[in-house]
Design an enzyme around this catalytic site. Structure first.
Site, PDB file in Angstrom:
ATOM      1  N   ASP A  22       0.879  -1.164   0.000  1.00 51.68           N
ATOM      2  CA  ASP A  22       0.000   0.000   0.000  1.00 51.68           C
ATOM      3  C   ASP A  22       0.918   1.216   0.000  1.00 51.68           C
ATOM      4  O   ASP A  22       1.902   1.266   0.771  1.00 51.68           O
ATOM      5  CB  ASP A  22      -0.880   0.037   1.258  1.00 51.68           C
ATOM      6  CG  ASP A  22      -2.152  -0.809   1.101  1.00 51.68           C
ATOM      7  OD1 ASP A  22      -2.214  -1.631   0.160  1.00 51.68           O
ATOM      8  OD2 ASP A  22      -3.075  -0.647   1.926  1.00 51.68           O
ATOM      9  N   HIS A  47       0.111   0.915   7.149  1.00 52.07           N
ATOM     10  CA  HIS A  47       0.238   2.339   6.814  1.00 52.07           C
ATOM     11  C   HIS A  47       1.076   3.085   7.861  1.00 52.07           C
ATOM     12  O   HIS A  47       0.821   2.998   9.053  1.00 52.07           O
ATOM     13  CB  HIS A  47      -1.118   3.038   6.634  1.00 52.07           C
ATOM     14  CG  HIS A  47      -1.966   2.344   5.607  1.00 52.07           C
ATOM     15  ND1 HIS A  47      -3.318   2.554   5.492  1.00 52.07           N
ATOM     16  CD2 HIS A  47      -1.636   1.426   4.645  1.00 52.07           C
ATOM     17  CE1 HIS A  47      -3.797   1.806   4.498  1.00 52.07           C
ATOM     18  NE2 HIS A  47      -2.786   1.104   3.984  1.00 52.07           N
ATOM     19  N   ASP A  60       1.301   6.362   7.959  1.00 48.59           N
ATOM     20  CA  ASP A  60       0.916   7.773   8.076  1.00 48.59           C
ATOM     21  C   ASP A  60       0.096   8.132   9.313  1.00 48.59           C
ATOM     22  O   ASP A  60      -0.522   9.204   9.361  1.00 48.59           O
ATOM     23  CB  ASP A  60       0.278   8.296   6.773  1.00 48.59           C
ATOM     24  CG  ASP A  60      -0.891   7.475   6.278  1.00 48.59           C
ATOM     25  OD1 ASP A  60      -1.220   6.450   6.904  1.00 48.59           O
ATOM     26  OD2 ASP A  60      -1.467   7.863   5.239  1.00 48.59           O
TER      27      ASP A  60
HETATM   28  N1  ABU Z   1      -4.003   4.880   7.101  1.00 50.16           N
HETATM   29  C1  ABU Z   1      -4.186   5.394   8.397  1.00 50.16           C
HETATM   30  C2  ABU Z   1      -3.571   4.493   9.429  1.00 50.16           C
HETATM   31  C3  ABU Z   1      -4.107   4.791  10.693  1.00 50.16           C
HETATM   32  C4  ABU Z   1      -3.710   3.832  11.772  1.00 50.16           C
HETATM   33  O1  ABU Z   1      -2.527   3.667  12.063  1.00 50.16           O
HETATM   34  O2  ABU Z   1      -4.589   3.234  12.370  1.00 50.16           O
END
Ligand code: ABU
Length: 347
Positions: free
Chosen positions: A183, A232, A234
């Site tokens: 991703d 992820h 971010d």
């Molecule tokens: N794509 C946002 C990730 C958020 C989280 O770490 O839960």
């Protein structure tokens, strides 16, 4: 309005230089993504795991409000003089057995003049970029002959990824390495260095695939992240401007960040609060660390959730000007300002 022939349609090398063009997602008829149960168990909040079934749309009122928040966000960016691209309205993700078009960051990453489509690990996301962003990708290529758009290969649609190995050798991730998967939201740009993490959706073959398609002179480096549920990067790191980065101390250490030459002399600040889980609307798909999932406009200004006073105050102490935008319903369906955008051009 179309950019002049000398204006690039894709050219971004970091997360903080002045933003000139961006994609902002649209929810459409968004659904709980029906990924395999082991994947959902590894990555999604425990309280909501039972909702991740085929043909399970998010509540109508949440989608409606999320769509309005995305429109408001796009209007804010346009008012700041940023060119905003939007996908078509009303995509029926229920009919497509898909998820949503609200989170383009997961599926696209711009590096220099190259825009790369991620080979998603989740089969239910395999048509997301084509359906929501296919026309935008064609438009970007038509506007600028120097833009290089790398579409994901067809063969990666096959779901060969679940790791059913029961041995003690089993790695920390639900996916194996049988085909490239990543991703794009597992990576962030720091000039010619792209920092990333392995996760339940990003494997070594995916990292190799990304490296292969980067422009010459760019390279991927992998961070050591302490997150058994990783998916992820971010909500783990947020560069605010060149030389200043905020991080989630529950998931990564200062030493792990500083181990990378590109961050060696940066001011690295742990986010100093424990974010509270909202009760309404629920965070169906993320941790509450979305204060780090903000969008930096130019190293001075940042878009932050309208009600997040504590974060606004802290970012302003760090020298940023915060632009507030309501986004709780977008948060509810899976992400915040960083997730909902793809920065195409940064000066
Ligand atoms: N794509 C946002 C990730 C958020 C989280 O770490 O839960």
């Amino acid at each position: 309005m179309h950019p002049s022939s000398s204006t690039p349609s894709v050219h971004a090398d970091d997360e903080v230089s002045p933003l000139k063009a961006v994609i902002v997602g649209r929810a459409g008829r968004a659904c709980f993504p029906a990924a395999p149960p082991a994947m959902i168990a590894a990555t999604m909040p425990e309280a909501h795991i039972h909702r991740f079934k085929p043909k399970s749309p998010f509540p109508d009122n949440i989608i409606e409000k999320a769509e309005a928040e995305l429109d408001c966000f796009a209007a804010i960016l346009k008012a700041e003089g940023i060119r905003v691209y939007r996908p078509p309205k009303g995509i029926d993700w229920l009919a497509e057995n898909g998820y949503t078009g609200a989170m383009p960051r997961d599926g696209l990453i711009s590096v220099g003049k190259t825009l790369i489509e991620a080979p998603f690990a989740w089969p239910c996301r395999s048509r997301e970029i084509e359906l929501a962003y296919g026309d935008i990708l064609k438009e970007l290529a038509a506007e600028d002959s120097h833009a290089r758009i790398v579409r994901r290969p067809e063969e990666t649609f096959a779901n060969t990824l679940l790791d059913e190995d029961e041995s003690d050798e089993k790695g920390p991730w639900v996916i194996n390495n049988s085909r490239p998967a990543f991703d794009a939201a597992d990576f962030m740009r720091f000039g010619t260095v792209i920092l990333g993490q392995y996760s339940h959706v990003t494997n070594q073959a995916g990292v190799d695939y990304l490296q292969k398609h980067l422009p010459e002179g760019y390279r991927v480096e992998m961070l050591e992240v302490n997150d058994p549920n990783a998916m992820h990067i971010d909500a783990t790191i947020l560069p605010l401007r060149k030389g200043l980065l905020v991080y989630n101390p529950k998931k990564i250490t200062e030493a792990a960040l500083r181990a990378h030459e590109v961050l060696k002399n940066w001011d690295l600040r742990p986010y100093p609060f424990i974010p509270q889980e909202p009760t309404e609307p629920p965070l169906y798909m993320t941790s509450p660390w979305l204060s780090l999932n903000a969008l930096v406009l130019d190293g001075l200004r940042i878009v932050v959730e309208a009600s997040d006073d504590i974060t606004v105050e802290w970012y302003e102490q760090l020298g940023m000007t915060c632009i507030r935008c309501p986004f709780k319903h977008v948060n509810s369906i899976g992400g915040s300002f960083h997730c909902a955008t793809v920065d195409l051009v940064r000066e």
